[in-house]
Design an enzyme around this catalytic site. Structure first.
Site, PDB file in Angstrom:
ATOM      1  N   LYS A 163       0.018  35.239 -25.256  1.00 43.60           N
ATOM      2  CA  LYS A 163       0.065  36.082 -24.053  1.00 43.60           C
ATOM      3  C   LYS A 163       1.329  35.862 -23.201  1.00 43.60           C
ATOM      4  CE  LYS A 163      -4.818  37.000 -23.704  1.00 43.60           C
ATOM      5  NZ  LYS A 163      -6.013  37.086 -22.885  1.00 43.60           N
TER       6      LYS A 163
ATOM      7  N   ASP B  16      -6.369  42.439 -18.752  1.00 44.06           N
ATOM      8  CA  ASP B  16      -7.417  41.418 -18.628  1.00 44.06           C
ATOM      9  C   ASP B  16      -8.033  41.428 -17.232  1.00 44.06           C
ATOM     10  OD1 ASP B  16      -7.399  40.411 -21.180  1.00 44.06           O
ATOM     11  OD2 ASP B  16      -5.973  38.812 -20.744  1.00 44.06           O
TER      12      ASP B  16
HETATM   13  P1  ATR Z   1      -6.313  31.287 -21.879  1.00 42.18           P
HETATM   14  O1  ATR Z   1      -5.137  32.184 -22.085  1.00 42.18           O
HETATM   15  O2  ATR Z   1      -7.519  31.684 -22.700  1.00 42.18           O
HETATM   16  O3  ATR Z   1      -6.685  31.084 -20.447  1.00 42.18           O
HETATM   17  P2  ATR Z   1      -4.965  28.755 -21.927  1.00 42.18           P
HETATM   18  O4  ATR Z   1      -3.862  29.342 -21.162  1.00 42.18           O
HETATM   19  O5  ATR Z   1      -4.643  27.859 -23.087  1.00 42.18           O
HETATM   20  O6  ATR Z   1      -5.904  29.874 -22.528  1.00 42.18           O
HETATM   21  O7  ATR Z   1      -5.941  27.981 -20.921  1.00 42.18           O
HETATM   22  C1  ATR Z   1      -7.053  27.278 -21.352  1.00 42.18           C
HETATM   23  C2  ATR Z   1      -7.838  26.774 -20.142  1.00 42.18           C
HETATM   24  O8  ATR Z   1      -9.018  26.100 -20.607  1.00 42.18           O
HETATM   25  C3  ATR Z   1      -7.097  25.774 -19.286  1.00 42.18           C
HETATM   26  O9  ATR Z   1      -7.496  25.935 -17.953  1.00 42.18           O
HETATM   27  C4  ATR Z   1      -7.574  24.435 -19.864  1.00 42.18           C
HETATM   28  O10 ATR Z   1      -7.492  23.339 -18.960  1.00 42.18           O
HETATM   29  P3  ATR Z   1      -6.161  22.410 -18.904  1.00 42.18           P
HETATM   30  O11 ATR Z   1      -5.194  23.145 -18.028  1.00 42.18           O
HETATM   31  O12 ATR Z   1      -6.628  21.137 -18.290  1.00 42.18           O
HETATM   32  O13 ATR Z   1      -5.692  22.257 -20.317  1.00 42.18           O
HETATM   33  C5  ATR Z   1      -9.020  24.766 -20.110  1.00 42.18           C
HETATM   34  N1  ATR Z   1      -9.633  23.861 -21.086  1.00 42.18           N
HETATM   35  C6  ATR Z   1      -9.398  23.813 -22.416  1.00 42.18           C
HETATM   36  N2  ATR Z   1     -10.167  22.866 -22.998  1.00 42.18           N
HETATM   37  C7  ATR Z   1     -10.910  22.295 -22.000  1.00 42.18           C
HETATM   38  C8  ATR Z   1     -11.923  21.263 -21.950  1.00 42.18           C
HETATM   39  N3  ATR Z   1     -12.321  20.641 -23.057  1.00 42.18           N
HETATM   40  N4  ATR Z   1     -12.475  20.968 -20.737  1.00 42.18           N
HETATM   41  C9  ATR Z   1     -12.093  21.614 -19.609  1.00 42.18           C
HETATM   42  N5  ATR Z   1     -11.154  22.596 -19.604  1.00 42.18           N
HETATM   43  C10 ATR Z   1     -10.567  22.940 -20.773  1.00 42.18           C
END
Ligand code: ATR
Length: 258
Positions: free
Chosen positions: A65, A101
């Site tokens: 994205k 989105d």
């Molecule tokens: P998207 O485009 O789907 O939002 P992204 O930009 O990779 O994907 O963001 C993923 C989100 O999920 C982030 O807020 C991430 O938190 P971090 O900034 O701390 O990485 C969150 N996330 C992913 N795995 C997680 C987990 N196991 N527990 C809590 N938050 C998680």
């Protein structure tokens, strides 16, 4: 025949091909929607072959994205403000990036003016949620606090170190995407909430929504709504036709067996 598709990695689980092909068939549009599995390092090369391959539009999903942005001919104002692209369309021989989105978040929620909203997450989906809710009172919690602080700063929202109760709670993290048994939310925050919205979709209900139901939250919105509403908007942009919403919704359930 015009070709459209979703570009992501992985992408085989995406139901975008199902809903868009159902709509093309219903309206007898000579087009096909495919899934393109492209690795992060290859997105620039992929954009270069769009014209040669007769591709008229794209849905863009994880992890492209943001990464696709420098390779497109133009980025519209909404995508620039959100900082991510989820839809590409062709206009005057230019591939233009936009983002629907935020529509996928705003439309299912309806009027939320004056409501206290909690967004979990600070990634791409959370950025779109901030845009959708920019006139509301929003708190942002994220596993990595620093990212919540940065995002909250951009929109003049509040960043939280610990999760708090709110009237509307939206899961914008990817937790639940590959593990429906996991939730990023402390179940206590659902007490007294009016709406719980999980942007993740899949064959099973996520733990986030199960916890919300158990806590008695009256309005439960699943990730199906996110997929469908951003999909309706993209379809209408690409074809100039009104999206056949019922046909698209039914095709989603037919494939999931729900
Ligand atoms: P998207 O485009 O789907 O939002 P992204 O930009 O990779 O994907 O963001 C993923 C989100 O999920 C982030 O807020 C991430 O938190 P971090 O900034 O701390 O990485 C969150 N996330 C992913 N795995 C997680 C987990 N196991 N527990 C809590 N938050 C998680």
């Amino acid at each position: 025949m015009k070709i459209y598709g979703v570009v992501g990695h992985p992408v085989s689980q995406s139901l975008s091909p199902v809903i868009h092909n159902a709509a093309f068939e219903h309206l007898e549009i000579d087009a096909e929607y495919r899934a393109f599995d492209v690795r992060p390092g290859d997105i620039g090369a992929f954009v270069k072959i769009l014209a040669r391959e007769g591709i008229w539009g794209l849905s863009v999903t994880m992890p492209h994205k943001e990464g696709i942005m420098p390779f497109l001919d133009e980025i519209d104002d909404i995508a620039r403000e959100i900082g991510a692209v989820n839809t590409v369309y062709l206009e005057n021989n230019k591939y233009i990036g936009t983002n629907y989105d935020w529509i996928g978040i705003k439309e299912p929620l309806g009027d939320v003016k004056g409501k206290k909203i909690l967004i979990l997450g600070a990634g791409g989906a959370a950025q779109a949620a901030c845009y959708a809710l920019k006139d509301s009172k929003v708190m942002i919690w994220n596993r990595t606090y620093e990212k919540a602080r940065e995002l909250a700063g951009k929109w003049d929202f509040e960043a939280l170190k610990d999760q708090k109760q709110a009237e509307i709670i939206i899961n914008c993290t990817s937790v639940g995407f590959d593990n429906p048994g996991k939730s990023p939310a402390d179940p206590k925050i659902f007490r007294g909430a009016e709406v719980a919205y999980d942007i993740v979709y899949g064959p099973e209900e996520t733990k986030f929504l199960r916890d919300a139901k158990e806590a008695g939250v009256p309005k439960i919105i699943s990730g199906e709504q996110m997929l469908l509403h951003q999909g309706y908007a993209a379809f209408e942009k690409w074809t100039g036709e009104k999206a056949p919403r019922e046909v698209m919704r039914k095709s989603f359930h037919l494939v999931l067996g729900t």
